[in-house]
Design a protein around this motif. Structure first.
Motif, mmCIF file in Angstrom:
data_model
loop_
_atom_site.group_PDB
_atom_site.id
_atom_site.type_symbol
_atom_site.label_atom_id
_atom_site.label_comp_id
_atom_site.label_asym_id
_atom_site.label_seq_id
_atom_site.Cartn_x
_atom_site.Cartn_y
_atom_site.Cartn_z
ATOM 1 N N TYR A 1 6.403 3.533 -15.140
ATOM 2 C CA TYR A 1 6.383 2.092 -15.373
ATOM 3 C C TYR A 1 7.570 1.402 -14.710
ATOM 4 O O TYR A 1 7.401 0.400 -13.999
ATOM 5 N N VAL A 2 8.769 1.950 -14.900
ATOM 6 C CA VAL A 2 9.921 1.251 -14.314
ATOM 7 C C VAL A 2 9.879 1.308 -12.790
ATOM 8 O O VAL A 2 10.270 0.357 -12.118
ATOM 9 N N ILE A 3 9.366 2.401 -12.238
ATOM 10 C CA ILE A 3 9.277 2.458 -10.773
ATOM 11 C C ILE A 3 8.279 1.421 -10.287
ATOM 12 O O ILE A 3 8.499 0.717 -9.307
ATOM 13 N N TRP A 4 7.170 1.337 -11.024
ATOM 14 C CA TRP A 4 6.129 0.378 -10.648
ATOM 15 C C TRP A 4 6.665 -1.043 -10.651
ATOM 16 O O TRP A 4 6.545 -1.772 -9.668
ATOM 17 N N THR A 5 7.322 -1.418 -11.748
ATOM 18 C CA THR A 5 7.822 -2.800 -11.801
ATOM 19 C C THR A 5 8.956 -3.005 -10.802
ATOM 20 O O THR A 5 9.035 -4.050 -10.164
ATOM 21 N N ALA A 6 9.802 -2.001 -10.645
ATOM 22 C CA ALA A 6 10.937 -2.179 -9.738
ATOM 23 C C ALA A 6 10.475 -2.276 -8.296
ATOM 24 O O ALA A 6 11.143 -2.889 -7.472
ATOM 25 N N SER A 7 9.332 -1.692 -7.983
ATOM 26 C CA SER A 7 8.909 -1.775 -6.588
ATOM 27 C C SER A 7 8.031 -2.990 -6.353
ATOM 28 O O SER A 7 7.704 -3.312 -5.225
ATOM 29 N N ASN A 8 7.647 -3.666 -7.428
ATOM 30 C CA ASN A 8 6.795 -4.841 -7.282
ATOM 31 C C ASN A 8 7.552 -6.146 -7.300
ATOM 32 O O ASN A 8 6.964 -7.205 -7.298
ATOM 33 N N ARG A 9 8.866 -6.050 -7.398
ATOM 34 C CA ARG A 9 9.649 -7.278 -7.443
ATOM 35 C C ARG A 9 9.539 -8.001 -6.107
ATOM 36 O O ARG A 9 9.740 -7.400 -5.071
ATOM 37 N N PRO A 10 9.243 -9.283 -6.156
ATOM 38 C CA PRO A 10 9.179 -10.021 -4.900
ATOM 39 C C PRO A 10 10.518 -9.964 -4.170
ATOM 40 O O PRO A 10 11.564 -9.902 -4.819
ATOM 41 N N GLY A 11 10.462 -9.992 -2.857
ATOM 42 C CA GLY A 11 11.658 -9.774 -2.058
ATOM 43 C C GLY A 11 12.834 -10.652 -2.420
ATOM 44 O O GLY A 11 13.978 -10.225 -2.346
ATOM 45 N N ASP A 12 12.575 -11.861 -2.861
ATOM 46 C CA ASP A 12 13.707 -12.752 -3.080
ATOM 47 C C ASP A 12 14.205 -12.702 -4.512
ATOM 48 O O ASP A 12 15.199 -13.325 -4.849
ATOM 49 N N ARG A 13 13.498 -11.961 -5.351
ATOM 50 C CA ARG A 13 13.973 -11.923 -6.741
ATOM 51 C C ARG A 13 14.935 -10.775 -6.927
ATOM 52 O O ARG A 13 14.646 -9.631 -6.624
ATOM 53 N N MET B 1 0.827 -1.204 0.000
ATOM 54 C CA MET B 1 0.000 0.000 0.000
ATOM 55 C C MET B 1 0.865 1.259 0.000
ATOM 56 O O MET B 1 0.662 2.187 -0.766
ATOM 57 N N LYS B 2 1.862 1.258 0.861
ATOM 58 C CA LYS B 2 2.749 2.409 0.950
ATOM 59 C C LYS B 2 3.405 2.671 -0.401
ATOM 60 O O LYS B 2 3.527 3.799 -0.843
ATOM 61 N N ARG B 3 3.747 1.546 -1.030
ATOM 62 C CA ARG B 3 4.393 1.615 -2.322
ATOM 63 C C ARG B 3 3.496 2.343 -3.315
ATOM 64 O O ARG B 3 3.905 3.255 -4.016
ATOM 65 N N LEU B 4 2.235 1.934 -3.330
ATOM 66 C CA LEU B 4 1.273 2.554 -4.224
ATOM 67 C C LEU B 4 1.198 4.048 -3.967
ATOM 68 O O LEU B 4 1.154 4.868 -4.873
ATOM 69 N N TRP B 5 1.188 4.361 -2.689
ATOM 70 C CA TRP B 5 1.059 5.772 -2.335
ATOM 71 C C TRP B 5 2.217 6.573 -2.906
ATOM 72 O O TRP B 5 2.026 7.649 -3.472
ATOM 73 N N TRP B 6 3.406 6.032 -2.805
ATOM 74 C CA TRP B 6 4.566 6.767 -3.334
ATOM 75 C C TRP B 6 4.513 6.919 -4.839
ATOM 76 O O TRP B 6 4.821 7.976 -5.391
ATOM 77 N N ILE B 7 4.104 5.861 -5.505
ATOM 78 C CA ILE B 7 4.043 5.962 -6.961
ATOM 79 C C ILE B 7 2.993 6.985 -7.349
ATOM 80 O O ILE B 7 3.208 7.824 -8.229
ATOM 81 N N PHE B 8 1.880 6.952 -6.630
ATOM 82 C CA PHE B 8 0.843 7.950 -6.886
ATOM 83 C C PHE B 8 1.400 9.345 -6.684
ATOM 84 O O PHE B 8 1.249 10.229 -7.516
ATOM 85 N N PHE B 9 2.106 9.523 -5.563
ATOM 86 C CA PHE B 9 2.614 10.860 -5.256
ATOM 87 C C PHE B 9 3.590 11.345 -6.318
ATOM 88 O O PHE B 9 3.553 12.487 -6.761
ATOM 89 N N LEU B 10 4.464 10.454 -6.758
ATOM 90 C CA LEU B 10 5.480 10.879 -7.729
ATOM 91 C C LEU B 10 4.889 11.092 -9.117
ATOM 92 O O LEU B 10 5.400 11.883 -9.899
ATOM 93 N N MET B 11 3.816 10.373 -9.414
ATOM 94 C CA MET B 11 3.313 10.423 -10.783
ATOM 95 C C MET B 11 2.080 11.309 -10.943
ATOM 96 O O MET B 11 1.617 11.527 -12.052
ATOM 97 N N ILE B 12 1.550 11.813 -9.832
ATOM 98 C CA ILE B 12 0.372 12.667 -9.980
ATOM 99 C C ILE B 12 0.784 14.025 -10.525
ATOM 100 O O ILE B 12 0.039 14.686 -11.230
ATOM 101 N N TRP B 13 2.000 14.416 -10.255
ATOM 102 C CA TRP B 13 2.353 15.782 -10.656
ATOM 103 C C TRP B 13 2.468 15.954 -12.157
ATOM 104 O O TRP B 13 1.950 16.940 -12.687
ATOM 105 N N PRO B 14 3.051 14.983 -12.904
ATOM 106 C CA PRO B 14 3.010 15.184 -14.364
ATOM 107 C C PRO B 14 1.593 15.243 -14.903
ATOM 108 O O PRO B 14 1.314 15.993 -15.843
ATOM 109 N N VAL B 15 0.701 14.460 -14.286
ATOM 110 C CA VAL B 15 -0.696 14.506 -14.734
ATOM 111 C C VAL B 15 -1.266 15.903 -14.504
ATOM 112 O O VAL B 15 -1.854 16.519 -15.403
ATOM 113 N N LEU B 16 -1.048 16.415 -13.307
ATOM 114 C CA LEU B 16 -1.533 17.760 -13.006
ATOM 115 C C LEU B 16 -0.898 18.783 -13.945
ATOM 116 O O LEU B 16 -1.559 19.701 -14.430
#
Ligand code: HEM
Ligand SMILES: [Cu+2]
Ligand SMILES: [Cu+2]
Lengths: 603, 265
Positions: free
Chosen positions: B69-81, B1-16
């Motif tokens: 996209y790269v932030i999203w995938t990089a933060s979704n990597r399972p811990g052991d990968r 969840m926290k991860r999502l929040w950060w991606i939202f925060f970083l990516m909302i500004w270009p949208v705005l």
């Protein structure tokens, strides 16, 4: 391969973990004040520049106040500072404000914090040297900042203060009669510039020599971290560009004080004074000034680019994408940076044919910048990211730099620049780069290397909160400046609303001022974090980020002389997540090749 | 969840940023006054501006999508990968060097004609070379304007029958006119925001500047180069007259300025 063995301090191994590691004891004065230790000098630079950052920020808030609420009293401070003018910011005072804001931020904050604080602290540590090549020169480089601060500070007390902008174009800056702020204050300003120049010059000679001569065995040029490459290229830029500024500054002082006329043509009458005798050309100053100051804008960015590369790679647990292209593009930026100065002068009245060549060169400089952005994105791609303060600030760096680079293209296109030159568009452009990119980069650097500097960790929650508020405030303040520029609002206006076609921009300006206040207030968190963590911070291990660089092999904080033994370098600094290494996902530069993946042997 | 929040925060500004940019014309934050350029050259500049805006806008959105996209995938990597172990890709490097390089070169060369038209004497419109209407002499903090007597040509040196005005530059609309820009004291800059014209006035130089007001009317003229504490006050206007009334107007001005109270001879 370097074969020189750096001079190595002798010390017994059992002492190495304490602060007092080094053999000879030093008094407080030589240890913390007139120290020749690159780390202490770096930290001195850091604290000095953070302090000056606050002063520059205060100037900025006063500027924003005037633009949002022209000629109304400022809260809190009006009684103390503006008693004489009934609590208002007068136009004279306003010119002084933006002049000093630019001067302080450029010459006393951004340049010295990158090269002085981080360059000093990191270069010997990252190349495995015990100290700089010329430690005394290094100390002088710090202490030469103070006469500059004194000159600038003193100049504020002369009538009007220096008031010709941070670019100080003559005639305005050349004749005493030209403005209330063109009195002796302007001469002091020029002397200040000369002192910072001397300070940077000593630094840059030192950095070049150190990087060329004092790398530890195995640290070949192409095993150096990008931070070191960036510092190296920056030092070269400084060494070639600075003499020009110094010469120009001395010429302008001579024009002002000894009646030479390098920049003053004949027959100019300012303020009904006697016509000048002349023979000079004001455009000459612009050429000389920008010949330095365009490379200087890269001096204000390249080190941050290098450090961001290192931090992103570490935080994504992934090798930097395109190590060599990164180096080549930095070199290209530096090389091209010397032939684009004319883009500041498109409409200055120089030969218009030059506009074309400078335009092509300038537009092409966006190319290496773009390559760097793509490589940073490539570095994150497929990485294993963790959202800590360092990561967040580094990503902000990339994002903000994209905006600044793109707005540069608008201005590099000469016809478009006819319109947007000297409007708020250009203010937006360089704040996106200098605040958006460089300063966020610096925030990341502070968080990242703080454990090495002070042996303690900075607070993560505070760091994140600071990041969030600064990020919101920064975009709220600077993004609308693009719009102001397109709406034709010139920069350096004490009261733009005097003009009908700008009146409707007042509410937007007020919004920007509120954002700026938020951003300014957020810096209190930075202060708490930096100074509070000295006391309350968790004790830092040697290598809190599991990073590969040499600096993490030394104790935190490193003792005088830095390393317990000369580090031997076996590979580049970006071996993260190497499949050859199964026990851990990083591979410090100093660790031997391992044959069987289970055993970790240390050199 | 926290991860999502950060991606939202970083990516909302270009949208705005994109939304605000698109709304800019409605919010009146765009080009001044009517939003249209009041001169043909200004129209060309606006065209170039929008071209660059579209190209950079696409790059801005594209790079931010890639970044998100790269932030999203990089933060979704399972811990052991582990992270993808790569040092780069030569083909990719070549692509993202050559393609932007070509676009940038195109942009650079595409600008040149307009610049030449504005500033290179050989490319001036014929009419601009002939219609030299006035000398504009900037000083702290006003614009002094010197017109030649009706029917005469502007001379370098002031003539006895020249006419003078302050802070009002009268020109005919609908055809290119040239002014000679000078300054008595420090640098100033002759800035016509609605016509997208700007030129610094430099001590010791006389710089010809041509512009064309498409329609009769009044246009703001301000100073765009720091010239001292009163820099912001240098507001003035260009008054464009219908071409058929212009000569008449100049004659009247001449009469008014040389009327000494006695009947003419
Ligand atoms: C993509 C690369 C860039 C391009 C194409 C570019 C282009 C330009 C141009 C054409 C101007 C002059 C605008 C004018 O006077 O009308 C300018 C001004 C400026 N640029 Fe850049 N720029 C780039 C990158 C940078 C970087 C990396 C920095 C700083 C680290 C920077 C800092 C500045 C500053 C401080 C000014 C304004 C100076 C002043 O007049 O006060 N630019 N840029
Ligand atoms: Cu530049
Ligand atoms: Cu002015």
């Amino acid at each position: 391969m370097t074969s020189e063995t750096p001079a190595h301090p002798d010390h017994s191994t059992d002492e190495t973990h304490s602060h007092q590691a080094h053999g000879h004891r030093q008094s407080f004065i030589t240890k913390y004040i007139f120290s020749t230790d690159h780390k202490v000098i770096g930290i001195q630079f850091l604290f000095t520049t953070i302090f000056l950052l606050l002063i520059g920020g205060a100037f900025a808030l006063a500027i924003r106040w005037q633009l949002a609420f022209p000629n109304t009293q400022m809260p809190f401070v009006n009684k103390a500072f503006f008693e004489a003018s009934g609590g208002q910011i007068t136009p004279e005072f306003y010119t002084m404000l933006f002049t000093m804001h630019g001067t302080v931020m450029v010459f006393l904050v951004i340049i010295p914090i990158l090269a002085g604080a981080f360059g000093n602290f990191l270069i010997p540590l990252m190349i495995g040297a015990p100290d700089m090549a010329f430690p005394k020169l290094n100390m002088m480089s710090y202490w030469f900042m103070w006469p500059a601060v004194a000159c600038f500070g003193l100049s504020l007390f002369y009538e009007g203060g220096p008031a010709a902008g941070w670019t100080s174009y003559p005639i305005l800056a050349a004749l005493y009669d030209a403005a209330p702020g063109s009195g002796f204050a302007q001469t002091l300003w020029l002397m200040g510039i000369t002192f910072v120049g001397v300070s940077s010059m000593m630094g840059s000679v030192n950095y070049m020599t150190t990087i060329i001569n004092m790398r530890s065995p195995g640290m070949t040029f192409f095993r150096m971290p990008l931070t070191i490459w960036a510092m190296f290229i920056t030092a070269i830029l400084q060494a070639f560009a600075l003499p020009v500024l110094t010469a120009a500054g001395l010429m302008l002082i001579a024009d002002r004080e000894f009646g030479t006329c390098f920049f003053v043509p004949a027959g100019i009458t300012v303020n009904d004074a006697e016509p000048t005798v002349g023979g000079g050309q004001p455009l000459l100053w612009q050429h000389l000034f920008w010949f330095y100051s365009h490379p200087a804008v890269y001096i204000m960015l390249l080190p941050a680019m290098g450090m961001i590369s290192d931090m992103l790679s570490c935080m994504c647990r992934k090798p930097i994408f395109g190590y060599r292209p990164m180096i080549y593009s930095m070199s290209a930026i530096a090389g091209l940076g010397f032939i684009v100065w004319g883009h500041h002068m498109f409409i200055s009245g120089m030969n218009p044919a030059l506009g074309m060549t400078f335009m092509v060169a300038t537009i092409m400089i966006a190319l290496p910048s773009a390559i760097k952005v793509f490589n940073w994105i490539g570095t994150i791609w497929g990485g294993h990211i963790e959202f800590n303060t360092v990561t967040l600030n580094s990503i902000a760096f990339v994002s903000m730099f994209i905006v600044g680079g793109l707005s540069g293209i608008f201005m590099a296109a000469v016809p478009v620049d006819i319109y947007i030159h000297d409007t708020y568009f250009i203010v937006a452009h360089f704040h996106y780069i200098l605040f958006g990119a460089t300063l966020f980069g610096i925030f990341a650097c502070i968080q990242f290397w703080y454990p090495k500097m002070f042996g303690r960790m900075m607070s993560e929650p505070l760091g994140k909160l600071h990041f969030v508020l600064t990020f919101i405030g920064m975009n709220g303040t600077f993004f609308p400046m693009h719009m102001l520029g397109i709406a034709g609002m010139p920069r350096r206006y004490a009261n733009p609303y005097l003009h009908e076609y700008l009146e409707h921009l007042l509410p937007l300006n007020q919004f920007m001022t509120y954002s700026a206040i938020l951003m300014g207030a957020a810096q209190i968190l930075l202060l708490i974090n930096v100074f509070g963590s000295l006391i309350w911070g968790k004790k830092a291990p040697r290598n809190p980020w599991n990073s590969n660089g040499l600096e993490w092999v030394a104790p935190s904080p490193p003792p005088h002389g830095n390393f317990e033994e000369i580090p031997l370098v076996y590979r580049g600094p970006y071996e993260y997540s190497s499949p050859e290494r199964t026990d851990q996902d990083y591979w410090p530069q100093t660790e031997h090749e391992i044959v069987s993946s289970s055993s970790t042997t240390t050199a | 969840m926290k991860r999502l929040w950060w991606i939202f925060f970083l990516m909302i500004w270009p949208v705005l940023a994109v939304i605000v940019s698109l709304l800019t014309p409605q919010l009146q934050w765009g080009f001044p006054l009517s939003g249209q350029s009041d001169s043909p050259l200004g129209g060309e500049i606006d065209h170039l501006f929008y071209l660059i805006l579209i190209i950079t806008g696409v790059v801005f959105v594209g790079t931010h999508i890639a970044l998100g996209y790269v932030i999203w995938t990089a933060s979704n990597r399972p811990g052991d990968r582990r992270a993808w172990y790569t040092h780069g890709n030569h083909k990719l490097e070549m692509t993202w060097t050559i393609i932007p390089g070509l676009i940038l070169l195109f942009l650079a060369f595409y600008q040149m004609r307009t610049w030449a038209e504005f500033r290179m004497e050989e490319a001036y419109p014929e009419a601009a070379k002939q219609n030299i209407v006035a000398e504009v002499n900037a000083r702290q903090f006003e614009w002094r304007i010197r017109y030649p007597a009706p029917g005469k040509e502007l001379q370098r040196k002031p003539q006895l029958d020249d006419m003078y005005g302050v802070n009002e530059l009268h020109v005919p609309a609908g055809s290119p006119v040239t002014i000679h820009l000078r300054t008595i004291d420090v640098q100033h800059s002759f800035f016509l925001p609605t016509m997208r014209i700007k030129q610094d006035a430099v001590p010791g130089l006389v710089i010809p500047v041509w512009f064309e007001a498409s329609e009769p009317g009044e246009y703001p003229l301000v100073c765009a180069e720091l010239c001292g504490w009163g820099h912001y006050k240098m507001g003035a206007k260009v008054v464009a007259h219908p071409p058929e009334e212009f000569d008449e107007f100049m004659k009247k001005m001449h009469q008014a300025q040389f009327n000494d109270g006695f009947a003419a001879e």
